[in-house]
Design a protein around this motif. Structure first.
Motif, PDB file in Angstrom:
ATOM      1  N   THR A   1       2.994   5.973  -2.866  1.00  0.00           N
ATOM      2  CA  THR A   1       4.095   6.714  -3.229  1.00  0.00           C
ATOM      3  C   THR A   1       3.796   7.140  -4.916  1.00  0.00           C
ATOM      4  O   THR A   1       4.132   8.171  -5.390  1.00  0.00           O
TER       5      THR A   1
ATOM      6  N   TYR B   1       0.982  -1.264  -0.071  1.00  0.00           N
ATOM      7  CA  TYR B   1      -0.035   0.275   0.126  1.00  0.00           C
ATOM      8  C   TYR B   1       1.044   1.280  -0.045  1.00  0.00           C
ATOM      9  O   TYR B   1       0.753   2.363  -0.766  1.00  0.00           O
ATOM     10  N   ARG B   2       2.064   1.213   0.795  1.00  0.00           N
ATOM     11  CA  ARG B   2       2.884   2.320   0.779  1.00  0.00           C
ATOM     12  C   ARG B   2       3.511   2.575  -0.491  1.00  0.00           C
ATOM     13  O   ARG B   2       3.422   3.564  -1.143  1.00  0.00           O
ATOM     14  N   ASP B   3       3.792   1.458  -1.346  1.00  0.00           N
ATOM     15  CA  ASP B   3       4.342   1.563  -2.740  1.00  0.00           C
ATOM     16  C   ASP B   3       3.478   2.265  -3.755  1.00  0.00           C
ATOM     17  O   ASP B   3       3.676   3.121  -4.421  1.00  0.00           O
TER      18      ASP B   3
ATOM     19  N   ARG C   1      -5.304   5.847   0.710  1.00  0.00           N
ATOM     20  CA  ARG C   1      -5.112   6.459   2.088  1.00  0.00           C
ATOM     21  C   ARG C   1      -6.087   6.051   3.154  1.00  0.00           C
ATOM     22  O   ARG C   1      -5.742   5.651   4.291  1.00  0.00           O
TER      23      ARG C   1
ATOM     24  N   LEU D   1      -5.167   2.303   4.231  1.00  0.00           N
ATOM     25  CA  LEU D   1      -3.840   2.470   5.332  1.00  0.00           C
ATOM     26  C   LEU D   1      -4.193   2.863   6.653  1.00  0.00           C
ATOM     27  O   LEU D   1      -3.676   2.401   7.668  1.00  0.00           O
TER      28      LEU D   1
END
Length: 182
Positions: A159, A154-156, A168, A171
């Motif tokens: 990004t 999810y962070r990737d 968002r 997450l």
């Protein structure tokens, strides 16, 4: 066409392995919608190829996948053929879309993860890459319970597409669940 298939079978008994007769028999099976013998012949044709990963194997595998998916109702075998196509040509969009649909139908989460990784790897558009990553992360979190791995994916995705509200929100929900963020 039934008489033709009988004639081609007889001709093959006299000249086994004759590629022209085999091709004519396959065409006859197609016209008769005889999926089982056609699939058997296509598998035999693959077995005769010196390189089963060659370009000439691709249409055979695609036809086998379609037979397995529809007429023969063997979705797992269809998925396996499509995965082989994607090994040969990872950018084959039709094979990828069909394989994703079958993976979802079969609830084969590991296959879906691998397919989504192929999709992400062969996409240039950052927002589309983020979409594929978010789908992978959702499977990791919701279906496989691998939240830490999902967080990284999810962070990737975030990004690549920092304004994606859905990513968002997911997450945020995971962080709240893990009591990392209130």
């Amino acid at each position: 066409y039934r008489e033709a298939s009988i004639a081609f079978h007889h001709a093959l008994s006299e000249r086994p392995g004759d590629p022209a007769i085999e091709a004519a028999l396959r065409d006859t099976y197609r016209k008769l919608s005889e999926a089982t013998p056609l699939a058997q012949m296509l598998k035999a044709q693959l077995a005769t190829l010196t390189n089963p990963q060659s370009d000439e194997a691709l249409p055979i595998r695609l036809e086998l996948a379609e037979l397995y998916r529809s007429a023969l109702a063997r979705p797992q075998d269809a998925l396996a053929q499509l995965q082989r196509v994607l090994e040969m040509d990872p950018s084959h969009q039709t094979a990828l879309n069909d394989a994703l649909a079958l993976g979802e139908q079969l609830h084969d989460h590991e296959a879906l993860l691998a397919l989504l990784e192929i999709a992400e790897r062969h996409t240039r558009d950052p927002k589309e890459k983020a979409h594929w990553l978010a789908r992978r992360a959702k499977i990791l979190a919701q279906e496989l319970g691998r939240e830490e791995a999902a967080l990284a994916v999810y962070r990737d995705a975030l990004t690549l597409d920092p304004h994606n509200r859905a990513t968002r929100q997911v997450l945020h929900a995971i962080f709240e669940k893990q009591q990392r963020w209130n």
